[in-house]
Motif scaffolding. Structure first.
Motif, PDB file in Angstrom:
ATOM      1  N   ALA B  15       3.049   1.712 -10.262  1.00  0.00           N
ATOM      2  CA  ALA B  15       3.536   2.181  -8.964  1.00  0.00           C
ATOM      3  C   ALA B  15       4.651   1.252  -8.516  1.00  0.00           C
ATOM      4  N   TYR B  16       5.730   1.830  -7.955  1.00  0.00           N
ATOM      5  CA  TYR B  16       6.783   0.998  -7.369  1.00  0.00           C
ATOM      6  C   TYR B  16       6.411   0.669  -5.928  1.00  0.00           C
ATOM      7  N   GLN B  17       6.709  -0.534  -5.518  1.00  0.00           N
ATOM      8  CA  GLN B  17       6.510  -0.882  -4.103  1.00  0.00           C
ATOM      9  C   GLN B  17       7.750  -0.440  -3.341  1.00  0.00           C
ATOM     10  N   THR B  18       7.589   0.479  -2.441  1.00  0.00           N
ATOM     11  CA  THR B  18       8.734   0.922  -1.640  1.00  0.00           C
ATOM     12  C   THR B  18       8.434   0.652  -0.169  1.00  0.00           C
ATOM     13  N   ASP B  19       9.449   0.890   0.668  1.00  0.00           N
ATOM     14  CA  ASP B  19       9.279   0.650   2.102  1.00  0.00           C
ATOM     15  C   ASP B  19       8.169   1.536   2.666  1.00  0.00           C
ATOM     16  N   PRO B  22       3.283   2.030  -1.691  1.00  0.00           N
ATOM     17  CA  PRO B  22       3.378   2.159  -3.146  1.00  0.00           C
ATOM     18  C   PRO B  22       3.646   3.605  -3.570  1.00  0.00           C
ATOM     19  N   LEU B  23       4.556   3.754  -4.538  1.00  0.00           N
ATOM     20  CA  LEU B  23       4.882   5.070  -5.069  1.00  0.00           C
ATOM     21  C   LEU B  23       4.351   5.142  -6.503  1.00  0.00           C
ATOM     22  N   PRO B  24       3.232   5.833  -6.721  1.00  0.00           N
ATOM     23  CA  PRO B  24       2.686   5.885  -8.083  1.00  0.00           C
ATOM     24  C   PRO B  24       3.615   6.702  -8.965  1.00  0.00           C
ATOM     25  N   VAL B  25       4.009   6.133 -10.102  1.00  0.00           N
ATOM     26  CA  VAL B  25       4.964   6.813 -10.970  1.00  0.00           C
ATOM     27  C   VAL B  25       4.311   7.208 -12.294  1.00  0.00           C
ATOM     28  N   LEU B  26       3.583   6.271 -12.882  1.00  0.00           N
ATOM     29  CA  LEU B  26       2.882   6.583 -14.124  1.00  0.00           C
ATOM     30  C   LEU B  26       1.390   6.474 -13.864  1.00  0.00           C
ATOM     31  N   PRO B  44       9.532  16.731 -15.927  1.00  0.00           N
ATOM     32  CA  PRO B  44      10.256  17.072 -14.706  1.00  0.00           C
ATOM     33  C   PRO B  44      11.094  15.894 -14.210  1.00  0.00           C
ATOM     34  N   SER B  45      12.140  16.224 -13.469  1.00  0.00           N
ATOM     35  CA  SER B  45      13.029  15.185 -12.949  1.00  0.00           C
ATOM     36  C   SER B  45      12.261  14.224 -12.039  1.00  0.00           C
ATOM     37  N   GLY B  46      12.530  12.938 -12.209  1.00  0.00           N
ATOM     38  CA  GLY B  46      11.912  11.937 -11.344  1.00  0.00           C
ATOM     39  C   GLY B  46      10.458  11.646 -11.664  1.00  0.00           C
ATOM     40  N   CYS B  47       9.986  12.072 -12.846  1.00  0.00           N
ATOM     41  CA  CYS B  47       8.558  11.903 -13.129  1.00  0.00           C
ATOM     42  C   CYS B  47       8.248  10.517 -13.675  1.00  0.00           C
ATOM     43  N   GLY B  48       9.262   9.752 -14.051  1.00  0.00           N
ATOM     44  CA  GLY B  48       8.986   8.390 -14.517  1.00  0.00           C
ATOM     45  C   GLY B  48       9.419   8.135 -15.948  1.00  0.00           C
ATOM     46  N   LYS B  49      10.359   8.931 -16.457  1.00  0.00           N
ATOM     47  CA  LYS B  49      10.775   8.756 -17.846  1.00  0.00           C
ATOM     48  C   LYS B  49      11.575   7.472 -18.037  1.00  0.00           C
ATOM     49  N   SER B  50      12.502   7.212 -17.106  1.00  0.00           N
ATOM     50  CA  SER B  50      13.278   5.970 -17.235  1.00  0.00           C
ATOM     51  C   SER B  50      12.376   4.759 -17.053  1.00  0.00           C
ATOM     52  N   THR B  51      11.384   4.904 -16.198  1.00  0.00           N
ATOM     53  CA  THR B  51      10.425   3.814 -16.014  1.00  0.00           C
ATOM     54  C   THR B  51       9.749   3.489 -17.346  1.00  0.00           C
ATOM     55  N   LEU B  52       9.416   4.532 -18.089  1.00  0.00           N
ATOM     56  CA  LEU B  52       8.794   4.356 -19.403  1.00  0.00           C
ATOM     57  C   LEU B  52       9.689   3.539 -20.326  1.00  0.00           C
ATOM     58  N   ASP B 164      18.172   6.958 -23.161  1.00  0.00           N
ATOM     59  CA  ASP B 164      17.794   7.589 -21.899  1.00  0.00           C
ATOM     60  C   ASP B 164      18.848   8.638 -21.525  1.00  0.00           C
ATOM     61  N   GLU B 165      18.609   9.852 -21.915  1.00  0.00           N
ATOM     62  CA  GLU B 165      19.511  10.986 -21.658  1.00  0.00           C
ATOM     63  C   GLU B 165      20.956  10.694 -22.033  1.00  0.00           C
ATOM     64  N   PRO B 166      21.210  10.202 -23.241  1.00  0.00           N
ATOM     65  CA  PRO B 166      22.579   9.779 -23.572  1.00  0.00           C
ATOM     66  C   PRO B 166      23.560  10.940 -23.668  1.00  0.00           C
ATOM     67  N   THR B 197      15.063  13.137 -22.656  1.00  0.00           N
ATOM     68  CA  THR B 197      16.015  14.236 -22.535  1.00  0.00           C
ATOM     69  C   THR B 197      15.523  15.317 -21.588  1.00  0.00           C
ATOM     70  N   HIS B 198      16.478  16.106 -21.096  1.00  0.00           N
ATOM     71  CA  HIS B 198      16.135  17.278 -20.293  1.00  0.00           C
ATOM     72  C   HIS B 198      16.325  18.551 -21.090  1.00  0.00           C
ATOM     73  N   ASP B 199      16.869  18.377 -22.297  1.00  0.00           N
ATOM     74  CA  ASP B 199      17.283  19.525 -23.082  1.00  0.00           C
ATOM     75  C   ASP B 199      16.228  19.797 -24.158  1.00  0.00           C
ATOM     76  N   ASP B 215       4.283  16.099 -13.916  1.00  0.00           N
ATOM     77  CA  ASP B 215       5.013  15.702 -12.719  1.00  0.00           C
ATOM     78  C   ASP B 215       4.512  14.330 -12.251  1.00  0.00           C
ATOM     79  N   ARG B 216       5.286  13.655 -11.418  1.00  0.00           N
ATOM     80  CA  ARG B 216       4.917  12.339 -10.935  1.00  0.00           C
ATOM     81  C   ARG B 216       3.636  12.383 -10.104  1.00  0.00           C
ATOM     82  N   PRO B 217       2.720  11.458 -10.254  1.00  0.00           N
ATOM     83  CA  PRO B 217       2.676  10.389 -11.260  1.00  0.00           C
ATOM     84  C   PRO B 217       2.385  10.941 -12.655  1.00  0.00           C
TER      85      PRO B 217
HETATM   86  N1  ATP Z   1      13.108   0.216  -8.686  1.00  0.00           N
HETATM   87  C1  ATP Z   1      12.498   1.246  -8.062  1.00  0.00           C
HETATM   88  N2  ATP Z   1      11.934   1.069  -6.851  1.00  0.00           N
HETATM   89  C2  ATP Z   1      11.331   2.098  -6.222  1.00  0.00           C
HETATM   90  N3  ATP Z   1      11.238   3.342  -6.708  1.00  0.00           N
HETATM   91  C3  ATP Z   1      11.782   3.587  -7.909  1.00  0.00           C
HETATM   92  C4  ATP Z   1      12.441   2.552  -8.645  1.00  0.00           C
HETATM   93  N4  ATP Z   1      12.905   3.095  -9.791  1.00  0.00           N
HETATM   94  C5  ATP Z   1      12.530   4.380  -9.774  1.00  0.00           C
HETATM   95  N5  ATP Z   1      11.857   4.692  -8.663  1.00  0.00           N
HETATM   96  C6  ATP Z   1      11.279   6.002  -8.329  1.00  0.00           C
HETATM   97  O1  ATP Z   1      10.295   6.280  -9.288  1.00  0.00           O
HETATM   98  C7  ATP Z   1      10.356   7.627  -9.699  1.00  0.00           C
HETATM   99  C8  ATP Z   1      10.528   7.716 -11.186  1.00  0.00           C
HETATM  100  O2  ATP Z   1      11.771   7.178 -11.530  1.00  0.00           O
HETATM  101  P1  ATP Z   1      12.397   7.299 -12.990  1.00  0.00           P
HETATM  102  O3  ATP Z   1      13.783   6.812 -12.922  1.00  0.00           O
HETATM  103  O4  ATP Z   1      11.493   6.639 -13.961  1.00  0.00           O
HETATM  104  O5  ATP Z   1      12.365   8.871 -13.198  1.00  0.00           O
HETATM  105  P2  ATP Z   1      13.021   9.752 -14.348  1.00  0.00           P
HETATM  106  O6  ATP Z   1      11.937  10.589 -14.914  1.00  0.00           O
HETATM  107  O7  ATP Z   1      13.798   8.923 -15.281  1.00  0.00           O
HETATM  108  O8  ATP Z   1      13.990  10.669 -13.495  1.00  0.00           O
HETATM  109  P3  ATP Z   1      15.295  11.449 -13.970  1.00  0.00           P
HETATM  110  O9  ATP Z   1      14.810  12.638 -14.726  1.00  0.00           O
HETATM  111  O10 ATP Z   1      15.944  11.835 -12.694  1.00  0.00           O
HETATM  112  O11 ATP Z   1      16.091  10.510 -14.795  1.00  0.00           O
HETATM  113  C9  ATP Z   1      11.475   8.279  -8.917  1.00  0.00           C
HETATM  114  O12 ATP Z   1      10.904   8.977  -7.838  1.00  0.00           O
HETATM  115  C10 ATP Z   1      12.291   7.120  -8.420  1.00  0.00           C
HETATM  116  O13 ATP Z   1      12.823   7.423  -7.145  1.00  0.00           O
END
Ligand code: ATP
Ligand code: MG
Lengths: 254, 269
Positions: B15-19, B22-26, B44-52, B164-166, B197-199, B215-217
């Motif tokens: 989970a990311y700590q946000t204002d 906590p935002l659970p991502v994975l 899905p977009s924003g589900c946490g792939k880049s976090t992975l 990451d989505e190159p 990828t999204h494709d 979807d997130r988380p």
């Molecule tokens: N450093 C951070 N601090 C707080 N929240 C974050 C941080 N990085 C990412 N997030 C949030 O965590 C969620 C997942 O982010 P992530 O970048 O892993 O998604 P993604 O699957 O790669 O999205 P996309 O498909 O748009 O690339 C998003 O809602 C994003 O807003």
């Protein structure tokens, strides 16, 4: 052709400018205590040539010293602000506030603070008036660094310092030189503010002041022209440095 | 080689700590990639792939669960990883060759200056950029820049290539060119790849295994083994078999986005 374009056009512009100036003074019939004309300047320079050289040197080195101080301070503070958002938000208002104060009002304060230390006082004012653009440019350059750069290098095990040296620093150089061009002219203003106000000072500002006291108007204009020439000179030094260190950012192909 | 996974993600929660708290991502993510394999991750977009990807690269550590690379727990960045992103982020003050060399200036190695240059020439030739070594990045097209960015990611012969989505910002034809280039690179270089990828067509054309995240988380929603061999042709994407696979993936993504249930409810009304 290229040479002509580079130097011929600016010089021609300068000559035309002087002719227009001379013409306006002549057509209005202004005596030289109202408005000196370019033809008055030559004799003035000749008469005071040694003072011009000596005081010109004073002004130049003080300005450069103030500018160097501004660069060191501006880069360090800009770096800290660029890397830490908290610190950036904490000190931005302070910097903006300080920058908003007219430096003419700071001059007597500094003059009283270090009585008699003409060099130090002058350098301080030149520094105070010129560090702001440098600080802002460095902090913006660093804080807008794409996170991908950081990730690529960090994932390879690079240290923060390596990231700064290999990426952040070179990437910020174009903005830095842009700010430095502004700071050069500001530093000249700072130096002269102090030199004019402080009694028994030296430098071109002092020469200007003596011209004023003795009602030697051509001398006053000659000082202004000398300052302009030095400002142009220093500006081009910065341009040359920019070409050497940040030439890659120059994309126009004319 | 044993079947032991090179990348192993076990029950990872983050989970990311946000204002806003906590935002659970994975949430209980499991992914395994065997050595030499190519895995695509879609979701899905924003589900946490880049976090992975950041977890694997050692740029971020999970709140719970474990990430292993080569059987070792990831506790800091390891230079056996190479990364490329949607934004090629080439350094404008360096030539293309010097951009590709960058990892070899950072990762400790015994190569001479000449060997480092040769490695750059070799990689650039593989992706069809011979003759562009001395050009500036701004002189290259988007597709060429992305190819240079791939070369940089591979310069230090990483075990793991993280993409990451190159290809996301490229036009369709350039993208297909780069898919072919990815296949060629796989023939020449030994790496294990994780591609975000999204494709869906891209994932089926390039990967041995496609992981669908929910979807997130995010957790692992579905894993598909692509039944094609190593040698692939773009025409393979237009066979009935491929169409069936793509439909299957598309359905799983809709489930991941929770659209399927809604659609059924719509019909019920
Ligand atoms: N450093 C951070 N601090 C707080 N929240 C974050 C941080 N990085 C990412 N997030 C949030 O965590 C969620 C997942 O982010 P992530 O970048 O892993 O998604 P993604 O699957 O790669 O999205 P996309 O498909 O748009 O690339 C998003 O809602 C994003 O807003
Ligand atoms: Mg992403």
């Amino acid at each position: 052709m290229n040479f002509l374009k580079k130097f011929g056009i600016p010089i021609a512009t300068l000559i035309v400018f002087c002719l227009i100036w001379e013409f306006i003074v002549w057509i209005n019939g202004w005596p030289n205590y109202v408005m000196a004309s370019p033809s008055d300047l030559g004799p003035s320079f000749l008469k005071f040539r040694w003072l011009f050289l000596e005081y010109g040197w004073d002004t130049l080195w003080r300005t450069v010293a103030g500018l160097l101080l501004a660069i060191v301070f501006g880069v360090v503070v800009g770096m800290i602000m660029g890397f830490s958002r908290t610190i950036r938000e904490a000190i931005y208002p302070l910097l903006v506030g300080f920058n908003a104060i007219p430096k003419a009002t700071v001059v007597p304060v500094v003059a009283l603070l270090f009585v008699g230390q003409h060099d130090l006082n002058t350098i301080l004012i030149a520094f105070m008036i010129s560090f702001f653009p440098i600080t802002v440019s460095i902090s913006i350059g660093l804080s807008t660094l794409e996170p991908e750069y950081r990730d690529i290098l960090l994932s390879l095990g690079a240290s923060r310092f390596t990231i700064f040296r290999k990426i952040a620093l070179p990437k910020t150089l174009p903005e830095f030189f842009g700010a430095l061009k502004v700071s050069v002219t500001l530093a000249f203003i700072g130096t002269n503010l102090m030199e004019i106000v402080e009694p028994h000072g030296r430098g071109l500002g002092h020469l200007f002041d003596s011209g004023k006291i003795s009602a030697d108007y051509p001398l006053m204009f000659a000082v202004l022209i000398a300052l302009a020439i030095m400002g142009i000179g220093l500006y081009y030094v910065v341009i040359v440095l920019e070409k050497i260190f940040a030439g890659w950012a120059d994309r126009d192909v004319t | 080689m044993s079947s032991k996974a090179l990348i192993e993600i076990k029950n990872v929660k983050h989970a990311y700590q946000t204002d806003a708290g906590p935002l659970p991502v994975l949430d209980g993510l499991n992914v395994e990639v065997a050595k030499g394999d190519f895995t695509a991750v879609v979701g899905p977009s924003g589900c946490g792939k880049s976090t992975l990807t950041r977890l694997i690269a050692g740029l971020l550590f999970p709140n719970e669960g474990k990430v292993f690379l080569q059987g070792k727990r990831v506790t800091s960045p390891r230079n056996i990883v190479g990364m490329a992103f949607q934004n090629p982020v080439l350094l404008e003050w360096r030539s293309i060759l010097d951009n590709v060399r960058l990892p070899l200036e950072i990762v400790p190695n015994e190569l001479s200056r000449k060997q480092i240059d040769d490695r750059g020439y070799e990689l650039l030739a593989m992706v069809g950029l011979e003759g562009f070594e001395d050009k500036r990045p701004s002189e290259l097209s988007g597709g060429m820049r992305q190819r240079a960015s791939l070369c940089r990611a591979l310069a230090h012969r990483p075990e793991v290539l993280i993409l990451d989505e190159p290809f996301a910002a490229l036009d369709a034809f350039t993208r297909e060119d780069l898919w072919q280039i990815m296949h060629e690179l796989r023939h020449q270089e030994a790496f294990t790849c994780l591609l975000i990828t999204h494709d869906l067509r891209e994932s089926v054309f390039l990967a041995d295994q496609v992981v669908v995240l929910s979807d997130r988380p995010a957790k692992t929603q579905y894993t598909l083994d692509v039944p094609f061999g190593r040698d692939r042709d773009l025409d393979d994407l237009y066979t009935p078999e491929a169409t069936e696979i793509l439909r299957d993936l598309r359905y799983q993504i809709q489930v991941a986005q929770k659209r399927v249930d809604e659609e059924i409810q719509e019909i019920d009304k």
